[in-house]
Design a protein around this motif. Structure first.
Motif, short mmCIF file in Angstrom:
data_model
loop_
_atom_site.label_atom_id
_atom_site.label_comp_id
_atom_site.label_asym_id
_atom_site.label_seq_id
_atom_site.Cartn_x
_atom_site.Cartn_y
_atom_site.Cartn_z
N HIS A 1 0.84 -1.20 0.00
CA HIS A 1 0.00 0.00 0.00
C HIS A 1 0.87 1.25 0.00
CE1 HIS A 1 -3.53 2.49 0.88
NE2 HIS A 1 -2.76 3.13 1.76
N ALA A 2 0.42 2.26 -0.73
CA ALA A 2 1.09 3.57 -0.71
C ALA A 2 0.03 4.64 -0.94
CB ALA A 2 2.16 3.65 -1.81
N GLU A 3 0.20 5.76 -0.30
CA GLU A 3 -0.75 6.86 -0.48
C GLU A 3 -0.05 8.19 -0.29
OE1 GLU A 3 -2.96 7.52 3.70
OE2 GLU A 3 -3.36 5.54 2.80
N THR A 4 -0.69 9.23 -0.80
CA THR A 4 -0.11 10.56 -0.70
C THR A 4 -1.21 11.60 -0.86
OG1 THR A 4 1.60 12.06 -1.55
CG2 THR A 4 0.33 10.83 -3.17
N ARG B 1 -6.28 13.28 -2.17
CA ARG B 1 -5.57 12.08 -1.73
C ARG B 1 -5.62 11.02 -2.82
NH1 ARG B 1 -3.59 10.11 2.84
NH2 ARG B 1 -4.32 11.96 3.95
N ALA B 2 -4.51 10.36 -3.02
CA ALA B 2 -4.42 9.25 -3.97
C ALA B 2 -3.77 8.07 -3.28
CB ALA B 2 -3.60 9.65 -5.20
N GLN B 3 -4.20 6.87 -3.65
CA GLN B 3 -3.61 5.68 -3.06
C GLN B 3 -3.53 4.58 -4.10
OE1 GLN B 3 -6.14 4.50 0.18
NE2 GLN B 3 -7.73 3.72 -1.14
N GLN B 4 -2.65 3.62 -3.82
CA GLN B 4 -2.42 2.50 -4.73
C GLN B 4 -2.19 1.24 -3.91
OE1 GLN B 4 -2.26 2.34 -8.32
NE2 GLN B 4 -2.31 0.18 -7.80
N ASP B 5 -2.84 0.17 -4.31
CA ASP B 5 -2.65 -1.13 -3.66
C ASP B 5 -2.10 -2.14 -4.66
OD1 ASP B 5 -3.62 -0.44 -1.09
OD2 ASP B 5 -5.68 -0.57 -1.83
N ILE B 6 -1.23 -2.99 -4.17
CA ILE B 6 -0.68 -4.11 -4.95
C ILE B 6 -0.88 -5.38 -4.14
CG2 ILE B 6 1.42 -5.18 -5.86
CD1 ILE B 6 0.51 -2.94 -7.59
N TYR B 7 -1.48 -6.38 -4.76
CA TYR B 7 -1.73 -7.66 -4.08
C TYR B 7 -0.81 -8.71 -4.71
CZ TYR B 7 -5.87 -5.05 -2.77
OH TYR B 7 -6.71 -4.09 -2.28
N ALA B 8 0.02 -9.32 -3.89
CA ALA B 8 1.02 -10.26 -4.43
C ALA B 8 1.00 -11.56 -3.65
CB ALA B 8 2.42 -9.64 -4.35
N VAL B 9 1.16 -12.64 -4.40
CA VAL B 9 1.28 -13.98 -3.81
C VAL B 9 2.73 -14.41 -3.99
CG1 VAL B 9 0.54 -16.38 -3.89
CG2 VAL B 9 -1.12 -14.56 -4.28
N TYR B 10 3.45 -14.59 -2.86
CA TYR B 10 4.85 -15.01 -2.89
C TYR B 10 4.96 -16.48 -2.49
CZ TYR B 10 6.05 -10.02 -3.00
OH TYR B 10 6.16 -8.70 -3.35
N LEU B 11 5.69 -17.25 -3.27
CA LEU B 11 5.96 -18.63 -2.91
C LEU B 11 7.08 -18.67 -1.87
CD1 LEU B 11 5.91 -20.20 -6.48
CD2 LEU B 11 4.05 -20.15 -4.80
N ILE B 12 6.94 -19.53 -0.87
CA ILE B 12 7.92 -19.60 0.20
C ILE B 12 8.42 -21.03 0.37
CG2 ILE B 12 7.00 -17.62 1.45
CD1 ILE B 12 5.51 -19.55 3.27
N GLY B 13 9.59 -21.16 1.02
CA GLY B 13 10.17 -22.48 1.29
C GLY B 13 11.12 -22.37 2.45
N LYS B 14 11.63 -23.49 2.90
CA LYS B 14 12.58 -23.48 4.00
C LYS B 14 13.95 -22.99 3.52
CE LYS B 14 10.39 -27.22 6.60
NZ LYS B 14 10.57 -28.56 7.24
N PRO B 15 14.70 -22.30 4.36
CA PRO B 15 16.01 -21.78 3.97
C PRO B 15 16.97 -22.90 3.59
CG PRO B 15 15.27 -20.81 6.06
CD PRO B 15 14.32 -21.92 5.73
N SER C 1 -2.11 -1.94 6.04
CA SER C 1 -0.88 -2.74 6.00
C SER C 1 0.28 -1.93 6.55
CB SER C 1 -0.58 -3.18 4.56
OG SER C 1 -0.33 -2.04 3.77
N SER C 2 1.38 -2.65 6.82
CA SER C 2 2.58 -1.95 7.29
C SER C 2 3.14 -1.10 6.18
CB SER C 2 3.62 -2.97 7.75
OG SER C 2 3.96 -3.83 6.68
N ARG C 3 3.65 0.06 6.51
CA ARG C 3 4.21 0.96 5.51
C ARG C 3 5.69 1.10 5.75
NH1 ARG C 3 -0.68 3.53 6.88
NH2 ARG C 3 -2.14 3.70 5.15
N ALA D 1 7.18 -1.92 -3.57
CA ALA D 1 8.25 -2.03 -2.59
C ALA D 1 7.68 -2.37 -1.21
CB ALA D 1 9.03 -0.72 -2.52
N ASN D 2 6.52 -1.81 -0.88
CA ASN D 2 5.87 -2.10 0.40
C ASN D 2 5.45 -3.57 0.47
OD1 ASN D 2 2.75 -1.27 1.96
ND2 ASN D 2 4.72 -1.58 2.95
N SER D 3 4.97 -4.09 -0.66
CA SER D 3 4.60 -5.51 -0.74
C SER D 3 5.82 -6.40 -0.51
CB SER D 3 3.98 -5.80 -2.11
OG SER D 3 3.95 -7.17 -2.38
N GLN D 4 6.92 -6.08 -1.15
CA GLN D 4 8.13 -6.88 -1.00
C GLN D 4 8.66 -6.84 0.43
OE1 GLN D 4 10.56 -4.98 -3.93
NE2 GLN D 4 9.46 -5.87 -5.67
#
Length: 254
Positions: free
Chosen positions: A35-38, A240-254, A205-207, A163-166
């Motif tokens: 999420h980002a807004e300004t 005010r303007a805002q933008q949302d990005i929805y991402a699905v990240y695949l995860i695994g054990k280190p 979400s966390s910013r 970047a916030n999503s990552q």
């Protein structure tokens, strides 16, 4: 026959692609929202007008509408409306009636035209409104504000939301002792998966640091010549303007 089969095959492929877009991966994954807004100062100010005249004689109604339109165009030019940003609809002519004692009473012929104009400064819009003979036949439908830099603003917000999503996915993965191994899907539309999560139901979400842009405070609004305060709907505030990005990240054990 071959053409029908080819069309059916293309349709099935299209449906399959659409299903994949909205599917949940079978592998372990994290679904996050970036999420980002300004806020930003507008530099475009629009107004919408309606000219409507009802008269027993259709020609008289048309003449009065055109007279109002000529005066409006002249006032727009004098006030400094942006060239090429003024639009006017064609004449709309039809019967006008109203109900009296449960009966429809014919009032005459109603002629209507709409006008939309844009100014590059709020004082110009105020100057136009001062001389506008608003009344029953000339009505202000509404005003609006925008920015000529909105595309650039949204592009910057999109980058910040990604970047916030990552960053959010990285923090979640580290907290649970896993690592991100890939990206399954990214979208600007909220997913509607088995999670029961839909657009509008996501919490804040966390910013990340620098995720919000804070522009300088807007200048104090000027007042009319007679010293009266400017009406709230004609003050230059922030948008005010805002933008949302929805991402699905695949995860695994280190």
């Amino acid at each position: 026959m071959k053409r029908a089969f080819g069309y059916l095959l293309a349709l099935l492929v299209s449906l399959n692609v659409h299903a994949q877009v909205n599917a949940i991966p079978s592998a372990s994954h994290i679904l996050v929202r970036g999420h980002a807004e300004t806020t930003y100062l507008p530099d475009r100010f629009s107004i919408n007008l309606k000219v409507q005249v009802t008269d027993p004689l259709a020609d008289h109604a048309r003449e009065r509408v055109e007279k109002h339109m000529a005066a409006i165009f002249a006032a727009l030019e004098e006030a400094g409306a942006m060239t090429g940003h003024t639009q006017a609809s064609t004449l709309q002519i039809g019967p006008a009636s109203e109900y009296r004692d449960g009966k429809s009473v014919f009032l005459g012929t109603q002629v209507t035209r709409n006008v939309a104009a844009t100014f590059d400064a709020m004082p110009k819009l105020r100057e136009f409104l001062k001389g506008l003979p608003a009344g029953e036949e000339v009505q202000v439908i509404g005003t609006g504000a925008g920015s000529s830099h909105l595309d650039a603003i949204m592009q910057a917000l999109r980058k910040q939301a990604m970047a916030n999503s990552q960053e959010s996915a990285k923090q979640i993965a580290q907290a649970y002792g896993v690592q991100i191994v890939g990206v399954y899907s990214v979208s600007e539309v909220a997913p509607d998966f088995a999670y029961g999560v839909q657009a509008g139901s996501w919490g804040s979400s966390s910013r990340f640091a620098g995720g919000q842009i804070e522009p300088p405070a807007p200048p104090a609004p000027p007042s009319y010549d007679n010293g009266q305060a400017v009406p709230p709907d004609l003050r230059v505030g922030t948008l005010r303007a805002q933008q949302d990005i929805y991402a699905v990240y695949l995860i695994g054990k280190p």
